[in-house]
Scaffold this motif. Structure first.
Motif, mmCIF file in Angstrom:
data_model
loop_
_atom_site.group_PDB
_atom_site.id
_atom_site.type_symbol
_atom_site.label_atom_id
_atom_site.label_comp_id
_atom_site.label_asym_id
_atom_site.label_seq_id
_atom_site.Cartn_x
_atom_site.Cartn_y
_atom_site.Cartn_z
ATOM 1 N N GLY A 29 42.737 -21.883 19.653
ATOM 2 C CA GLY A 29 42.856 -22.805 20.860
ATOM 3 C C GLY A 29 41.799 -23.858 21.070
ATOM 4 N N GLU A 30 40.629 -23.409 20.988
ATOM 5 C CA GLU A 30 39.524 -24.132 21.409
ATOM 6 C C GLU A 30 39.133 -25.161 20.238
ATOM 7 O OE1 GLU A 30 36.320 -21.376 22.523
ATOM 8 O OE2 GLU A 30 37.477 -20.540 24.221
ATOM 9 N N PHE A 31 39.661 -25.067 18.980
ATOM 10 C CA PHE A 31 39.096 -25.903 18.076
ATOM 11 C C PHE A 31 39.741 -27.270 17.911
ATOM 12 C CE2 PHE A 31 38.411 -22.183 14.767
ATOM 13 C CZ PHE A 31 37.244 -21.774 15.470
ATOM 14 N N GLY A 32 39.122 -28.213 17.521
ATOM 15 C CA GLY A 32 39.528 -29.656 17.410
ATOM 16 C C GLY A 32 39.295 -29.849 16.097
ATOM 17 N N ARG A 33 39.436 -31.163 15.728
ATOM 18 C CA ARG A 33 39.371 -31.745 14.496
ATOM 19 C C ARG A 33 38.314 -31.349 13.566
ATOM 20 N NH1 ARG A 33 42.738 -34.962 11.817
ATOM 21 N NH2 ARG A 33 43.981 -35.606 13.613
ATOM 22 N N PRO A 34 37.129 -31.503 13.979
ATOM 23 C CA PRO A 34 35.998 -31.132 13.010
ATOM 24 C C PRO A 34 36.136 -29.563 12.298
ATOM 25 C CG PRO A 34 35.110 -31.862 15.006
ATOM 26 C CD PRO A 34 36.524 -31.636 15.246
ATOM 27 N N GLU A 35 36.603 -28.297 13.132
ATOM 28 C CA GLU A 35 36.922 -27.316 12.666
ATOM 29 C C GLU A 35 38.025 -27.128 11.693
ATOM 30 O OE1 GLU A 35 34.786 -26.884 16.701
ATOM 31 O OE2 GLU A 35 36.503 -27.904 15.916
ATOM 32 N N PHE A 36 39.105 -27.829 11.915
ATOM 33 C CA PHE A 36 40.249 -27.976 11.027
ATOM 34 C C PHE A 36 39.914 -28.718 9.969
ATOM 35 C CE2 PHE A 36 42.652 -26.542 15.130
ATOM 36 C CZ PHE A 36 43.087 -25.406 14.611
ATOM 37 N N SER A 37 39.250 -29.832 9.970
ATOM 38 C CA SER A 37 38.885 -30.576 8.801
ATOM 39 C C SER A 37 37.978 -29.718 7.842
ATOM 40 C CB SER A 37 38.000 -31.896 9.208
ATOM 41 O OG SER A 37 38.809 -32.845 9.939
ATOM 42 N N ARG A 38 37.369 -28.935 8.309
ATOM 43 C CA ARG A 38 36.434 -27.905 7.461
ATOM 44 C C ARG A 38 37.414 -26.994 6.652
ATOM 45 N NH1 ARG A 38 33.369 -26.991 3.568
ATOM 46 N NH2 ARG A 38 32.117 -24.807 3.616
ATOM 47 N N LEU A 39 38.459 -26.606 7.407
ATOM 48 C CA LEU A 39 39.451 -25.652 6.801
ATOM 49 C C LEU A 39 40.016 -26.473 5.636
ATOM 50 C CD1 LEU A 39 41.054 -23.112 6.312
ATOM 51 C CD2 LEU A 39 42.637 -23.951 8.380
ATOM 52 N N ARG A 40 40.500 -27.718 6.055
ATOM 53 C CA ARG A 40 40.912 -28.574 5.061
ATOM 54 C C ARG A 40 40.032 -28.729 3.739
ATOM 55 N NH1 ARG A 40 43.039 -34.143 7.497
ATOM 56 N NH2 ARG A 40 43.381 -34.527 5.093
ATOM 57 N N GLU A 41 38.825 -28.968 3.791
ATOM 58 C CA GLU A 41 37.733 -28.977 2.709
ATOM 59 C C GLU A 41 37.696 -27.934 1.920
ATOM 60 O OE1 GLU A 41 34.050 -29.639 4.634
ATOM 61 O OE2 GLU A 41 34.540 -31.739 5.417
ATOM 62 N N LEU A 42 37.677 -26.632 2.588
ATOM 63 C CA LEU A 42 37.706 -25.303 1.949
ATOM 64 C C LEU A 42 38.976 -25.169 1.196
ATOM 65 C CD1 LEU A 42 36.203 -23.054 4.676
ATOM 66 C CD2 LEU A 42 34.994 -23.661 2.762
ATOM 67 N N VAL A 43 40.132 -25.294 1.554
ATOM 68 C CA VAL A 43 41.191 -25.661 0.964
ATOM 69 C C VAL A 43 41.165 -26.195 -0.515
ATOM 70 C CG1 VAL A 43 43.654 -25.905 0.983
ATOM 71 C CG2 VAL A 43 42.870 -24.865 2.833
ATOM 72 N N ASP A 44 40.830 -27.564 -0.193
ATOM 73 C CA ASP A 44 40.746 -28.448 -1.506
ATOM 74 C C ASP A 44 40.050 -27.735 -2.474
ATOM 75 O OD1 ASP A 44 42.637 -30.270 -0.694
ATOM 76 O OD2 ASP A 44 40.924 -31.585 0.214
ATOM 77 N N GLU A 45 38.677 -26.994 -1.904
ATOM 78 C CA GLU A 45 37.544 -26.557 -2.837
ATOM 79 C C GLU A 45 38.245 -25.461 -3.659
ATOM 80 O OE1 GLU A 45 34.111 -25.297 -0.752
ATOM 81 O OE2 GLU A 45 33.961 -27.324 0.016
ATOM 82 N N GLU A 46 39.174 -24.642 -3.128
ATOM 83 C CA GLU A 46 39.668 -23.307 -3.487
ATOM 84 C C GLU A 46 40.850 -23.981 -4.416
ATOM 85 O OE1 GLU A 46 39.058 -20.373 -3.743
ATOM 86 O OE2 GLU A 46 37.323 -20.398 -2.704
#
Length: 139
Positions: A29-46
């Protein structure tokens, strides 16, 4: 960072991915776009590493919506034969949907990215093993 050979050898369940997130102590709940963007990057890498969906699977977009029960964050993915399927849905009640459309093989890049992301953001990453399974703190 998680060792790539270890990630490629293990197979996780959605429940193990959710448990890793729950054990981590992070508050989505405390996360914003930067934290979720990092998840997006990791998903793309995987996804690239795994060759999933004929090597065309990528994150397409993220949406965030405030509801009366709280914020819902959806991360969507696409491939050369589909678009806008769930990668992750973070619900206000704490439930996390993880690629509900995918079978146990196709979901692996999402689970591996989730565990890597949790380990990066956790206040005590040693509480989340590299496999996403139960971990105990190192002395």
């Amino acid at each position: 960072m998680i060792d790539a050979p270890l990630l490629n050898e293990m197979s996780l369940s959605r429940d193990e991915g959710r448990a890793a997130l729950a054990r981590s102590g992070i508050d989505i709940g405390e996360f914003g776009r930067p934290e979720f963007s990092r998840l997006r990057e990791l998903v793309d890498e995987e996804c690239r590493r795994s060759g999933a969906a004929r090597a065309s699977l990528r994150v397409s977009r993220m949406t965030s919506k405030d509801t009366p029960r709280g914020r819902v964050v959806r991360i969507l993915c696409r491939s050369d034969y589909f678009k806008d399927r769930e990668a992750f849905t973070f619900n206000p009640d704490g439930f996390v949907g993880i690629a509900g459309w995918a079978d146990e093989t196709s979901v692996q890049p999402f689970l591996k990215a989730l565990v890597a992301w949790v380990r990066e953001l956790a206040p005590e990453p040693e509480m989340v093993s590299e496999s996403g399974r139960d971990a105990v703190p190192c002395p």
